[in-house]
Design an enzyme around this catalytic site. Structure first.
Site, PDB file in Angstrom:
ATOM      1  N   ASP A  31      17.762 -44.984   6.219  1.00  0.00           N
ATOM      2  CA  ASP A  31      18.205 -46.291   6.700  1.00  0.00           C
ATOM      3  C   ASP A  31      19.491 -46.119   7.503  1.00  0.00           C
ATOM      4  O   ASP A  31      20.387 -45.361   7.125  1.00  0.00           O
ATOM      5  CB  ASP A  31      18.420 -47.238   5.513  1.00  0.00           C
ATOM      6  N   ILE A  32      19.598 -46.845   8.604  1.00  0.00           N
ATOM      7  CA  ILE A  32      20.765 -46.728   9.482  1.00  0.00           C
ATOM      8  C   ILE A  32      22.024 -47.301   8.823  1.00  0.00           C
ATOM      9  O   ILE A  32      23.138 -46.940   9.194  1.00  0.00           O
ATOM     10  CB  ILE A  32      20.481 -47.420  10.838  1.00  0.00           C
ATOM     11  N   ASN A  86      10.870 -56.065   0.936  1.00  0.00           N
ATOM     12  CA  ASN A  86      11.271 -57.440   1.253  1.00  0.00           C
ATOM     13  C   ASN A  86      10.187 -58.076   2.116  1.00  0.00           C
ATOM     14  O   ASN A  86       9.740 -57.488   3.100  1.00  0.00           O
ATOM     15  CB  ASN A  86      12.608 -57.437   2.008  1.00  0.00           C
ATOM     16  N   GLY A  92      14.871 -61.731   2.871  1.00  0.00           N
ATOM     17  CA  GLY A  92      15.731 -61.077   3.850  1.00  0.00           C
ATOM     18  C   GLY A  92      15.046 -60.030   4.697  1.00  0.00           C
ATOM     19  O   GLY A  92      15.704 -59.114   5.204  1.00  0.00           O
ATOM     20  N   GLN A  93      13.725 -60.146   4.862  1.00  0.00           N
ATOM     21  CA  GLN A  93      13.042 -59.178   5.739  1.00  0.00           C
ATOM     22  C   GLN A  93      13.519 -59.363   7.168  1.00  0.00           C
ATOM     23  O   GLN A  93      13.443 -60.473   7.719  1.00  0.00           O
ATOM     24  CB  GLN A  93      11.522 -59.361   5.671  1.00  0.00           C
ATOM     25  N   HIS A  99       7.840 -51.996   5.122  1.00  0.00           N
ATOM     26  CA  HIS A  99       8.577 -50.789   4.746  1.00  0.00           C
ATOM     27  C   HIS A  99       8.986 -50.873   3.290  1.00  0.00           C
ATOM     28  O   HIS A  99       9.342 -51.944   2.794  1.00  0.00           O
ATOM     29  CB  HIS A  99       9.807 -50.582   5.637  1.00  0.00           C
ATOM     30  N   HIS A 101      11.839 -49.724   0.808  1.00  0.00           N
ATOM     31  CA  HIS A 101      13.172 -49.138   0.652  1.00  0.00           C
ATOM     32  C   HIS A 101      13.140 -48.252  -0.591  1.00  0.00           C
ATOM     33  O   HIS A 101      12.759 -48.719  -1.673  1.00  0.00           O
ATOM     34  CB  HIS A 101      14.228 -50.228   0.411  1.00  0.00           C
TER      35      HIS A 101
HETATM   36  P1  5GP Z   1      14.612 -55.380   5.688  1.00  0.00           P
HETATM   37  O1  5GP Z   1      15.868 -56.196   5.720  1.00  0.00           O
HETATM   38  O2  5GP Z   1      13.630 -55.830   6.750  1.00  0.00           O
HETATM   39  O3  5GP Z   1      13.974 -55.261   4.335  1.00  0.00           O
HETATM   40  O4  5GP Z   1      15.072 -53.894   6.021  1.00  0.00           O
HETATM   41  C1  5GP Z   1      15.241 -53.414   7.316  1.00  0.00           C
HETATM   42  C2  5GP Z   1      16.095 -52.182   7.191  1.00  0.00           C
HETATM   43  O5  5GP Z   1      16.023 -51.475   8.410  1.00  0.00           O
HETATM   44  C3  5GP Z   1      17.580 -52.477   6.945  1.00  0.00           C
HETATM   45  O6  5GP Z   1      17.996 -51.870   5.730  1.00  0.00           O
HETATM   46  C4  5GP Z   1      18.265 -51.877   8.177  1.00  0.00           C
HETATM   47  O7  5GP Z   1      19.515 -51.269   7.866  1.00  0.00           O
HETATM   48  C5  5GP Z   1      17.258 -50.880   8.678  1.00  0.00           C
HETATM   49  N1  5GP Z   1      17.293 -50.657  10.113  1.00  0.00           N
HETATM   50  C6  5GP Z   1      17.401 -51.607  11.083  1.00  0.00           C
HETATM   51  N2  5GP Z   1      17.379 -51.037  12.296  1.00  0.00           N
HETATM   52  C7  5GP Z   1      17.246 -49.690  12.086  1.00  0.00           C
HETATM   53  C8  5GP Z   1      17.167 -48.567  12.969  1.00  0.00           C
HETATM   54  O8  5GP Z   1      17.208 -48.670  14.204  1.00  0.00           O
HETATM   55  N3  5GP Z   1      17.048 -47.345  12.397  1.00  0.00           N
HETATM   56  C9  5GP Z   1      17.011 -47.174  11.033  1.00  0.00           C
HETATM   57  N4  5GP Z   1      16.898 -45.931  10.580  1.00  0.00           N
HETATM   58  N5  5GP Z   1      17.074 -48.219  10.185  1.00  0.00           N
HETATM   59  C10 5GP Z   1      17.197 -49.454  10.705  1.00  0.00           C
END
Ligand code: 5GP
Ligand code: ZN
Length: 113
Positions: A31-32, A86, A92-93, A99, A101
């Site tokens: 994760d970034i 999520n 909070g998706q 994906h 986590h």
């Molecule tokens: P969500 O909030 O949809 O469950 O999770 C999305 C995740 O993607 C977040 O934890 C966010 O930090 C990660 N993320 C968003 N953009 C990027 C990216 O460009 N590269 C990587 N490696 N992770 C990302």
């Protein structure tokens, strides 16, 4: 594949990511914005918008089994880890490509916020 989906673009190597595992059906990368010492995202290579759109058991199963294998590889299998999907606004998706986590390497509070 979805041309403007961020995670599809990572699958196509159009956007760089730190990839930790790849097989025919799944890709996993760090994760970034990590929320734990281990914070890996595991995705199906095919575009699936969310858990609500999951096409079949094997797609989901492969992603979860990949997460368990990465937990072993990261050395957090014994200490423990959390796998989170999520789905939708209340959860909070933010990226609309399903994906998992994989979080670990520290104590994780329960329940999540
Ligand atoms: P969500 O909030 O949809 O469950 O999770 C999305 C995740 O993607 C977040 O934890 C966010 O930090 C990660 N993320 C968003 N953009 C990027 C990216 O460009 N590269 C990587 N490696 N992770 C990302
Ligand atoms: Zn996608």
């Amino acid at each position: 594949m979805s041309s403007d989906c961020l995670f599809c673009r990572i699958v196509r190597r159009e956007i760089p990511a730190t990839i930790v595992r790849e097989d025919e059906h799944t890709l996993a990368f760090r994760d970034i914005d990590p929320k734990a010492p281990t914070h890996v995202l595991v995705i199906p290579k095919t575009h699936v918008a969310s858990l609500a759109d999951a096409p079949d058991a094997s797609t989901l199963g492969r992603v979860l089994l990949a997460a368990a294998q990465i937990a072993k590889d990261e050395g957090i299998e014994t200490s423990g880890y959390r796998t989170v999907i999520n789905t939708g606004a209340d959860a909070g998706q933010t990226v609309h490509h399903v994906h998992v986590h994989l979080l670990g390497g520290r104590h994780l509070k329960w329940p999540p916020g």
